[in-house]
Design a protein around this motif. Structure first.
Motif, PDB file in Angstrom:
ATOM      1  N   UNK A   1      25.454 -85.317  -3.227  1.00 25.87           N
ATOM      2  CA  UNK A   1      24.333 -85.776  -2.405  1.00 25.87           C
ATOM      3  C   UNK A   1      23.877 -87.157  -2.873  1.00 25.87           C
ATOM      4  N   UNK A   2      23.621 -88.026  -1.934  1.00 27.68           N
ATOM      5  CA  UNK A   2      23.233 -89.404  -2.252  1.00 27.68           C
ATOM      6  C   UNK A   2      21.783 -89.665  -1.840  1.00 27.68           C
ATOM      7  N   UNK A   3      21.247 -90.757  -2.327  1.00 31.05           N
ATOM      8  CA  UNK A   3      19.853 -91.079  -2.070  1.00 31.05           C
ATOM      9  C   UNK A   3      19.530 -91.329  -0.612  1.00 31.05           C
ATOM     10  N   UNK A   4      20.549 -91.657   0.188  1.00 28.04           N
ATOM     11  CA  UNK A   4      20.300 -91.918   1.615  1.00 28.04           C
ATOM     12  C   UNK A   4      20.258 -90.643   2.446  1.00 28.04           C
ATOM     13  N   UNK A   5      20.455 -89.478   1.786  1.00 26.79           N
ATOM     14  CA  UNK A   5      20.380 -88.205   2.492  1.00 26.79           C
ATOM     15  C   UNK A   5      21.715 -87.605   2.848  1.00 26.79           C
ATOM     16  N   UNK A   6      22.799 -88.401   2.755  1.00 24.42           N
ATOM     17  CA  UNK A   6      24.124 -87.903   3.082  1.00 24.42           C
ATOM     18  C   UNK A   6      24.859 -87.363   1.871  1.00 24.42           C
ATOM     19  N   UNK A   7      26.160 -87.165   2.036  1.00 24.61           N
ATOM     20  CA  UNK A   7      27.022 -86.707   0.951  1.00 24.61           C
ATOM     21  C   UNK A   7      28.130 -87.737   0.754  1.00 24.61           C
ATOM     22  N   UNK A   8      28.459 -88.004  -0.505  1.00 23.03           N
ATOM     23  CA  UNK A   8      29.539 -88.935  -0.823  1.00 23.03           C
ATOM     24  C   UNK A   8      30.839 -88.175  -1.072  1.00 23.03           C
ATOM     25  N   UNK A   9      31.938 -88.893  -1.198  1.00 26.21           N
ATOM     26  CA  UNK A   9      33.237 -88.263  -1.438  1.00 26.21           C
ATOM     27  C   UNK A   9      33.387 -87.807  -2.882  1.00 26.21           C
ATOM     28  N   UNK A  10      32.701 -88.450  -3.805  1.00 22.64           N
ATOM     29  CA  UNK A  10      32.774 -88.103  -5.220  1.00 22.64           C
ATOM     30  C   UNK A  10      31.359 -88.133  -5.806  1.00 22.64           C
ATOM     31  N   UNK A  11      31.156 -87.468  -6.948  1.00 18.27           N
ATOM     32  CA  UNK A  11      29.827 -87.508  -7.570  1.00 18.27           C
ATOM     33  C   UNK A  11      29.383 -88.915  -7.951  1.00 18.27           C
ATOM     34  N   UNK A  12      30.354 -89.837  -8.088  1.00 22.86           N
ATOM     35  CA  UNK A  12      30.012 -91.211  -8.459  1.00 22.86           C
ATOM     36  C   UNK A  12      29.575 -92.052  -7.267  1.00 22.86           C
TER      37      UNK A  12
ATOM     38  N   UNK B   1      20.157 -77.979   1.576  1.00 23.23           N
ATOM     39  CA  UNK B   1      18.840 -78.509   1.199  1.00 23.23           C
ATOM     40  C   UNK B   1      18.500 -79.770   2.003  1.00 23.23           C
ATOM     41  N   UNK B   2      17.256 -79.960   2.294  1.00 18.41           N
ATOM     42  CA  UNK B   2      16.747 -81.183   2.912  1.00 18.41           C
ATOM     43  C   UNK B   2      17.515 -81.558   4.179  1.00 18.41           C
ATOM     44  N   UNK B   3      17.424 -80.706   5.170  1.00 17.33           N
ATOM     45  CA  UNK B   3      18.077 -80.982   6.455  1.00 17.33           C
ATOM     46  C   UNK B   3      17.531 -82.262   7.075  1.00 17.33           C
ATOM     47  N   UNK B   4      16.244 -82.497   6.918  1.00 18.21           N
ATOM     48  CA  UNK B   4      15.651 -83.711   7.475  1.00 18.21           C
ATOM     49  C   UNK B   4      16.291 -84.962   6.885  1.00 18.21           C
ATOM     50  N   UNK B   5      16.663 -84.895   5.600  1.00 20.36           N
ATOM     51  CA  UNK B   5      17.330 -86.029   4.971  1.00 20.36           C
ATOM     52  C   UNK B   5      18.682 -86.310   5.599  1.00 20.36           C
ATOM     53  N   UNK B   6      19.395 -85.251   5.968  1.00 18.84           N
ATOM     54  CA  UNK B   6      20.690 -85.421   6.633  1.00 18.84           C
ATOM     55  C   UNK B   6      20.498 -86.046   8.007  1.00 18.84           C
ATOM     56  N   UNK B   7      19.478 -85.603   8.717  1.00 13.18           N
ATOM     57  CA  UNK B   7      19.207 -86.163  10.043  1.00 13.18           C
ATOM     58  C   UNK B   7      18.856 -87.651   9.946  1.00 13.18           C
ATOM     59  N   UNK B   8      18.069 -88.008   8.927  1.00 11.92           N
ATOM     60  CA  UNK B   8      17.736 -89.423   8.730  1.00 11.92           C
ATOM     61  C   UNK B   8      18.980 -90.221   8.383  1.00 11.92           C
TER      62      UNK B   8
ATOM     63  N   UNK C   1      32.775 -88.260  15.795  1.00 15.10           N
ATOM     64  CA  UNK C   1      33.010 -86.821  15.975  1.00 15.10           C
ATOM     65  C   UNK C   1      32.373 -86.030  14.837  1.00 15.10           C
ATOM     66  N   UNK C   2      32.452 -86.569  13.608  1.00  9.50           N
ATOM     67  CA  UNK C   2      31.853 -85.900  12.454  1.00  9.50           C
ATOM     68  C   UNK C   2      30.337 -85.809  12.592  1.00  9.50           C
ATOM     69  N   UNK C   3      29.715 -86.879  13.073  1.00  9.04           N
ATOM     70  CA  UNK C   3      28.269 -86.884  13.254  1.00  9.04           C
ATOM     71  C   UNK C   3      27.856 -85.853  14.306  1.00  9.04           C
ATOM     72  N   UNK C   4      28.593 -85.794  15.407  1.00 13.35           N
ATOM     73  CA  UNK C   4      28.284 -84.822  16.466  1.00 13.35           C
ATOM     74  C   UNK C   4      28.451 -83.400  15.931  1.00 13.35           C
ATOM     75  N   UNK C   5      29.552 -83.174  15.179  1.00  7.59           N
ATOM     76  CA  UNK C   5      29.781 -81.860  14.605  1.00  7.59           C
ATOM     77  C   UNK C   5      28.678 -81.447  13.633  1.00  7.59           C
ATOM     78  N   UNK C   6      28.213 -82.405  12.828  1.00  5.17           N
ATOM     79  CA  UNK C   6      27.139 -82.122  11.881  1.00  5.17           C
ATOM     80  C   UNK C   6      25.852 -81.763  12.613  1.00  5.17           C
ATOM     81  N   UNK C   7      25.525 -82.509  13.631  1.00  6.30           N
ATOM     82  CA  UNK C   7      24.316 -82.221  14.411  1.00  6.30           C
ATOM     83  C   UNK C   7      24.415 -80.855  15.077  1.00  6.30           C
ATOM     84  N   UNK C   8      25.584 -80.518  15.574  1.00 12.58           N
ATOM     85  CA  UNK C   8      25.772 -79.215  16.217  1.00 12.58           C
ATOM     86  C   UNK C   8      25.652 -78.085  15.201  1.00 12.58           C
ATOM     87  N   UNK C   9      26.229 -78.304  14.015  1.00 13.18           N
ATOM     88  CA  UNK C   9      26.154 -77.283  12.965  1.00 13.18           C
ATOM     89  C   UNK C   9      24.726 -77.086  12.483  1.00 13.18           C
TER      90      UNK C   9
END
Length: 212
Positions: free
Chosen positions: A135-146, A170-177, A204-212
């Motif tokens: 998880x990154x500070x912008x609310x998303x997820x990165x490919x690696x912990x670094x 955790x923090x669904x609102x952060x993912x939406x932001x 497509x990934x963004x649409x899938x995430x919103x749908x999920x």
């Protein structure tokens, strides 16, 4: 994973829609593809790509294809479940982990072969803990912990993994932001914030995430 909950996930719903579409193919075509997939199963119960050993990624693809074609037999499913149970003791990449979880769900739903026991909360919690390191500070997820910035595709995969292990994100609102910050003026979504143009895959990934 209970039968009445798992099909509600994004991946299960997508697979069921593909299964309905596959009914439009002739029985001969469906059987030919199913037969070929079955012959690709290795002695360890897994499936491999063009080269290398069996891995959860290609195993999930094969099981999903057989499920769509109505060609997943108890023997194939049980052998695949045996391979997947062995993978649970290894440290897999996030792609392989997600593939393992989804393949496990297919085995249980299709032939009743249990890979991840309902009472095995420790394994689910370990996956959730691993995802938390991405998880990154912008609310998303990165490919690696670094990683310091979120990836739209990685966020999609991480959300699906949470859904499959039935651990709330955790923090669904952060993912939406985060997704809102990835939206591009031309209508698509960026993969990373440094990208200059939107792409088909991250959109497509963004649409899938919103749908999920």
């Amino acid at each position: 994973m209970s039968d009445n909950e798992a099909p509600q996930s994004y991946l299960h719903e997508l697979t069921l829609r593909l299964s309905l579409g596959a009914l439009g193919l002739s029985p001969e075509v469906r059987q030919a593809h199913a037969n070929w997939l079955v012959t690709q199963q290795r002695a360890d119960g897994g499936f491999a790509g063009r080269e290398g050993e069996s891995d959860p990624y290609y195993t999930a693809f094969a099981l999903r294809g057989l499920w769509i074609l109505d060609g997943l037999t108890p023997e194939v499913g049980e052998n695949a479940a045996r391979f997947l149970r062995g993978c649970m003791q290894r440290r897999e990449s996030i792609i392989d982990l997600i593939s393992l979880v989804f393949a496990a769900a297919i085995c249980e739903l299709s032939v009743g072969a249990v890979v991840i026991a309902d009472e095995d909360d420790s394994w689910r919690n370990n996956i959730a803990d691993l995802l938390a390191t991405l998880r990154t500070g912008d609310g998303g997820f990165a490919k690696t912990p670094e990683g310091r910035a979120g990836s739209t595709y990685q966020t999609f995969l991480s959300v699906l993994c949470h859904e499959l292990i039935e651990v709330p994100v955790p923090d669904v609102d952060g993912i939406l932001r985060f997704l809102q910050s990835q939206a591009h003026d031309e209508g698509g979504f960026l993969e990373i914030r440094a990208a200059k143009r939107a792409g088909v895959n991250p959109t497509a990934a963004a649409i899938g995430t919103l749908k999920a």
